[in-house]
Write a protein that holds these residues in place. Structure first.
Motif, PDB file in Angstrom:
ATOM      1  N   PRO A 288     -13.619  10.876 -13.752  1.00 41.81           N
ATOM      2  CA  PRO A 288     -12.884  10.818 -12.486  1.00 41.81           C
ATOM      3  C   PRO A 288     -13.269  11.912 -11.500  1.00 41.81           C
ATOM      4  N   GLU A 289     -12.975  11.652 -10.231  1.00 39.27           N
ATOM      5  CA  GLU A 289     -13.137  12.659  -9.197  1.00 39.27           C
ATOM      6  C   GLU A 289     -11.952  13.622  -9.205  1.00 39.27           C
ATOM      7  N   SER A 290     -12.164  14.806  -8.628  1.00 35.66           N
ATOM      8  CA  SER A 290     -11.085  15.794  -8.535  1.00 35.66           C
ATOM      9  C   SER A 290     -11.226  16.572  -7.239  1.00 35.66           C
ATOM     10  N   ALA A 291     -10.102  17.103  -6.771  1.00 30.49           N
ATOM     11  CA  ALA A 291     -10.072  17.937  -5.570  1.00 30.49           C
ATOM     12  C   ALA A 291      -9.269  19.190  -5.883  1.00 30.49           C
ATOM     13  N   GLU A 292      -9.782  20.341  -5.471  1.00 35.62           N
ATOM     14  CA  GLU A 292      -9.141  21.614  -5.807  1.00 35.62           C
ATOM     15  C   GLU A 292      -8.990  22.489  -4.568  1.00 35.62           C
ATOM     16  N   SER A 308      -4.465  28.368  -7.475  1.00 33.39           N
ATOM     17  CA  SER A 308      -5.207  27.109  -7.340  1.00 33.39           C
ATOM     18  C   SER A 308      -4.299  25.933  -7.645  1.00 33.39           C
ATOM     19  N   ALA A 309      -4.649  24.784  -7.090  1.00 33.38           N
ATOM     20  CA  ALA A 309      -4.021  23.505  -7.433  1.00 33.38           C
ATOM     21  C   ALA A 309      -5.125  22.459  -7.468  1.00 33.38           C
ATOM     22  N   THR A 310      -5.196  21.706  -8.572  1.00 32.73           N
ATOM     23  CA  THR A 310      -6.263  20.718  -8.758  1.00 32.73           C
ATOM     24  C   THR A 310      -5.657  19.358  -9.051  1.00 32.73           C
ATOM     25  N   TRP A 311      -6.105  18.357  -8.299  1.00 32.01           N
ATOM     26  CA  TRP A 311      -5.707  16.969  -8.521  1.00 32.01           C
ATOM     27  C   TRP A 311      -6.883  16.210  -9.112  1.00 32.01           C
ATOM     28  N   THR A 312      -6.627  15.449 -10.188  1.00 41.14           N
ATOM     29  CA  THR A 312      -7.679  14.668 -10.840  1.00 41.14           C
ATOM     30  C   THR A 312      -7.244  13.212 -10.929  1.00 41.14           C
ATOM     31  N   ARG A 313      -8.134  12.316 -10.564  1.00 40.51           N
ATOM     32  CA  ARG A 313      -7.808  10.892 -10.525  1.00 40.51           C
ATOM     33  C   ARG A 313      -8.071  10.231 -11.880  1.00 40.51           C
ATOM     34  N   TRP A 314      -7.254  10.604 -12.863  1.00 30.74           N
ATOM     35  CA  TRP A 314      -7.415  10.061 -14.207  1.00 30.74           C
ATOM     36  C   TRP A 314      -7.094   8.570 -14.282  1.00 30.74           C
ATOM     37  N   SER A 315      -6.416   8.033 -13.275  1.00 30.51           N
ATOM     38  CA  SER A 315      -6.051   6.615 -13.318  1.00 30.51           C
ATOM     39  C   SER A 315      -7.275   5.705 -13.311  1.00 30.51           C
ATOM     40  N   ARG A 316      -8.447   6.261 -13.054  1.00 33.83           N
ATOM     41  CA  ARG A 316      -9.666   5.451 -13.149  1.00 33.83           C
ATOM     42  C   ARG A 316      -9.913   4.960 -14.575  1.00 33.83           C
ATOM     43  N   LEU A 317      -9.347   5.669 -15.543  1.00 38.22           N
ATOM     44  CA  LEU A 317      -9.556   5.272 -16.937  1.00 38.22           C
ATOM     45  C   LEU A 317      -8.493   4.256 -17.332  1.00 38.22           C
ATOM     46  N   GLY A 318      -8.879   3.027 -17.506  1.00 38.81           N
ATOM     47  CA  GLY A 318      -7.962   1.980 -17.943  1.00 38.81           C
ATOM     48  C   GLY A 318      -8.266   1.609 -19.379  1.00 38.81           C
ATOM     49  N   THR A 319      -8.655   0.379 -19.601  1.00 37.11           N
ATOM     50  CA  THR A 319      -9.050  -0.067 -20.936  1.00 37.11           C
ATOM     51  C   THR A 319     -10.567  -0.015 -21.053  1.00 37.11           C
ATOM     52  N   LEU A 320     -11.055   0.712 -22.037  1.00 34.60           N
ATOM     53  CA  LEU A 320     -12.484   0.751 -22.316  1.00 34.60           C
ATOM     54  C   LEU A 320     -12.809  -0.403 -23.259  1.00 34.60           C
ATOM     55  N   GLY A 369     -12.811  -7.245 -30.451  1.00 34.73           N
ATOM     56  CA  GLY A 369     -11.615  -6.581 -29.948  1.00 34.73           C
ATOM     57  C   GLY A 369     -11.264  -5.293 -30.635  1.00 34.73           C
ATOM     58  N   ASN A 370     -11.844  -5.020 -31.788  1.00 33.64           N
ATOM     59  CA  ASN A 370     -11.442  -3.853 -32.562  1.00 33.64           C
ATOM     60  C   ASN A 370     -11.767  -2.543 -31.864  1.00 33.64           C
ATOM     61  N   HIS A 371     -12.771  -2.537 -30.969  1.00 34.55           N
ATOM     62  CA  HIS A 371     -13.195  -1.299 -30.335  1.00 34.55           C
ATOM     63  C   HIS A 371     -12.476  -1.011 -29.021  1.00 34.55           C
ATOM     64  N   ASP A 372     -11.684  -1.945 -28.516  1.00 30.94           N
ATOM     65  CA  ASP A 372     -11.016  -1.730 -27.234  1.00 30.94           C
ATOM     66  C   ASP A 372     -10.101  -0.511 -27.295  1.00 30.94           C
ATOM     67  N   GLU A 373     -10.173   0.328 -26.265  1.00 31.30           N
ATOM     68  CA  GLU A 373      -9.322   1.509 -26.160  1.00 31.30           C
ATOM     69  C   GLU A 373      -8.497   1.396 -24.884  1.00 31.30           C
ATOM     70  N   VAL A 374      -7.188   1.206 -25.033  1.00 34.54           N
ATOM     71  CA  VAL A 374      -6.290   1.117 -23.884  1.00 34.54           C
ATOM     72  C   VAL A 374      -5.817   2.531 -23.562  1.00 34.54           C
ATOM     73  N   LEU A 375      -6.362   3.128 -22.500  1.00 35.59           N
ATOM     74  CA  LEU A 375      -6.045   4.514 -22.154  1.00 35.59           C
ATOM     75  C   LEU A 375      -4.931   4.597 -21.111  1.00 35.59           C
ATOM     76  N   LYS A 376      -5.096   3.906 -19.996  1.00 35.47           N
ATOM     77  CA  LYS A 376      -4.094   3.883 -18.928  1.00 35.47           C
ATOM     78  C   LYS A 376      -3.631   5.292 -18.566  1.00 35.47           C
ATOM     79  N   PHE A 377      -4.591   6.148 -18.264  1.00 32.33           N
ATOM     80  CA  PHE A 377      -4.269   7.492 -17.813  1.00 32.33           C
ATOM     81  C   PHE A 377      -3.638   7.438 -16.424  1.00 32.33           C
ATOM     82  N   LYS A 378      -2.918   8.484 -16.085  1.00 29.37           N
ATOM     83  CA  LYS A 378      -2.336   8.615 -14.751  1.00 29.37           C
ATOM     84  C   LYS A 378      -2.911   9.864 -14.086  1.00 29.37           C
ATOM     85  N   ASP A 379      -2.929   9.869 -12.754  1.00 27.82           N
ATOM     86  CA  ASP A 379      -3.415  11.033 -12.021  1.00 27.82           C
ATOM     87  C   ASP A 379      -2.560  12.248 -12.372  1.00 27.82           C
ATOM     88  N   ASN A 380      -3.184  13.426 -12.392  1.00 25.19           N
ATOM     89  CA  ASN A 380      -2.404  14.605 -12.762  1.00 25.19           C
ATOM     90  C   ASN A 380      -2.764  15.804 -11.893  1.00 25.19           C
TER      91      ASN A 380
END
Length: 481
Positions: A288-292, A308-320, A369-380
């Motif tokens: 993901p991209e980040s801004a600091e 400092s304050a850093t925002w990271t767009r973790w929501s880009r990670l959904g299901t691998l 289907g055994n390798h699917d990884e459901v991450l569903k990260f959120k921005d932090n």
């Protein structure tokens, strides 16, 4: 200007050192790019120009370095994980929960910068190599939750050539082009026993970093840094090791069909363990991209406050969803015993060609289907505060605190990334050994809130509470020419 060829030679040698680095495992993003910044928990790292490692924190910062400089970092990380209140059922009903599944890690990074005022006044160039993302974990062989994840090793190594320009004494800008190599391996069990199915592969991809450095007053410095997303498509090799082929026929749908036909899996002759590979696997991953935003304020000639304050767009990670290339046809082609067993069932009339095809489709779905990884990260967000104090001309001391929000909640937390909200406390020091050489040392203690994991699938569920901590120690050598 005669120093520049020497600097380039040193930078190339540092790249050969940095390229062998490994990665920290307790999270996905890695912060250990600068030991001088580590001492203050990375507070103000995009505004507080200390040495050439500013190239990562803010590429515009190298305009403030008056001489050609190099920085070389080494960091040692020891992480601990304590598992409590573990429960499981189905294929995860038995097994061990030893914890401490994160191996010891050594990180390295290298930086070089040089002013180019002889070409254009205010112009500077730099080169860095560092690890921006990484995971490294490996549970014990009999881990109770192995059907959800066992080994996870992902490493990104980045080379960043950088150009920066001081527009005027109050404004500098910088641009770094990043050349990134990701390689990794993930695996897990299909049966909850010692078999493993997984993927390993690599890819190169490009990105960029932007930096803006402002000096609104003589004592106040503000940095803005943007790290772009990077998109990878890993060319993988998928593998199955030590798998009893009967486990594929024992999935609920296939087992029900066989039972209807009067076929008892337990009564069938044992088959040799299966080892299978596929060269056609692939996996798309986006970091993901980040801004600091960083601020440095000089309270007195000796005291500097940092934030400092850093925002990271973790929501880009959904299901691998990796494409493994596995199929029932490949399985039968590589396992003559299983092919012969199904052939006997067909020849004896116990199974029809249509039913054989149904079973093959069920096996195809299980393998895919055994390798699917459901991450569903959120921005932090990550927030950092710190300070540094010059004791005398030779010594400077630092301290800091950071709070890093977990990018995942309990509903989507996994055994691969059992992350909780993270607290970081740090101490550091700088020693000016000679007029042109200095040494930085840093220590961080990382402790996370209890992270609860609950995962389930049709044939298993597993839950546990993780308590993660880590100790990090780093050294950095700086030299200017």
């Amino acid at each position: 200007m005669r120093m520049q060829p020497k600097l380039i030679t040193i930078a190339i040698s540092l790249i050969s050192v940095g390229s062998i680095t490994q990665t920290f495992a307790q999270g996905y993003a890695v912060n250990e790019q600068s030991i001088s910044a580590m001492g203050s928990a990375y507070a103000g790292r995009g505004a507080n120009v200390q040495d050439a490692s500013i190239l990562y924190g803010n590429p515009a910062g190298i305009t403030q370095l008056e001489h050609a400089e190099i920085s070389q970092n080494l960091t040692f990380v020891k992480a601990y994980s304590d598992l409590k209140n573990t429960q499981g059922s189905g294929l995860a009903s038995q097994g061990s929960n030893d914890g401490d599944f994160v191996p010891e890690v050594i990180l390295g990074s290298s930086y070089a910068s040089v002013p180019l005022n002889h070409l254009i006044d205010g112009l500077s160039a730099g080169l860095g190599i560092y690890v921006p993302f990484g995971i490294s974990s490996n549970y014990e062989t009999n881990f109770q939750g192995s059907v959800f994840g066992d080994k996870t090793k992902v490493k990104v190594v980045t080379i960043q050539p950088t150009i920066a320009y001081e527009i005027n004494p109050k404004i500098s800008v910088g641009l770094g082009a990043t050349i990134n190599r990701m390689d990794g391996e993930i695996n897990q069990s299909l049966t909850g026993q010692t078999d493993r199915t997984g993927l390993k592969g690599e890819d190169f991809a490009g990105g960029y970093n932007l930096g803006l450095l402002l000096h609104p007053t003589e004592k106040t410095h503000v940095g803005l840094t943007y790290h772009s997303k990077v998109e990878y498509k890993l060319k993988d090799t998928a593998y199955l090791k030590g798998l009893n082929p009967m486990a594929l026929l024992a999935n609920p749908q296939a087992a029900a069909l066989l039972a209807q036909k009067g076929i008892d899996l337990a009564a069938l002759p044992p088959l040799n363990a299966l080892n299978m590979t596929s060269q056609d696997a692939s996996l798309k991953v986006t970091t993901p991209e980040s801004a600091e935003l960083s601020v440095s304020y000089q309270v007195t000639p000796n005291l500097n406050l940092l934030g400092s304050a850093t925002w990271t767009r973790w929501s880009r990670l959904g299901t691998l969803s990796p494409e493994t290339g596995f199929s029932a046809d490949l399985l039968l082609a590589q396992n003559a015993q299983l092919a012969g067993l199904l052939g006997q069932m067909l020849a004896s009339g116990k199974l029809s060609p249509e039913e054989i095809n149904q079973i093959k489709k069920m096996v195809d779905a299980q393998l895919a289907g055994n390798h699917d990884e459901v991450l569903k990260f959120k921005d932090n967000w990550m927030f950092n505060v710190g300070a540094e104090y010059r004791v005398n001309p030779h010594w400077k001391v630092r301290a800091g605190y950071a709070y890093d929000q977990s990018p995942v909640d309990t509903e989507h937390r996994t055994v691969r990334l059992p992350l909780g909200n993270r607290n970081i406390v740090s101490l550091g020091a700088n020693y000016q050994a000679t007029e042109n050489t200095s040494i930085d040392a840093g220590y961080m203690y990382i402790f996370e809130n209890t992270a609860r994991v609950h995962q389930e699938k049709s044939n298993a569920n597993y839950s546990a509470e993780y308590k993660n901590t880590a100790h990090t120690v780093g050294l950095q050598l700086n030299h200017r020419f």
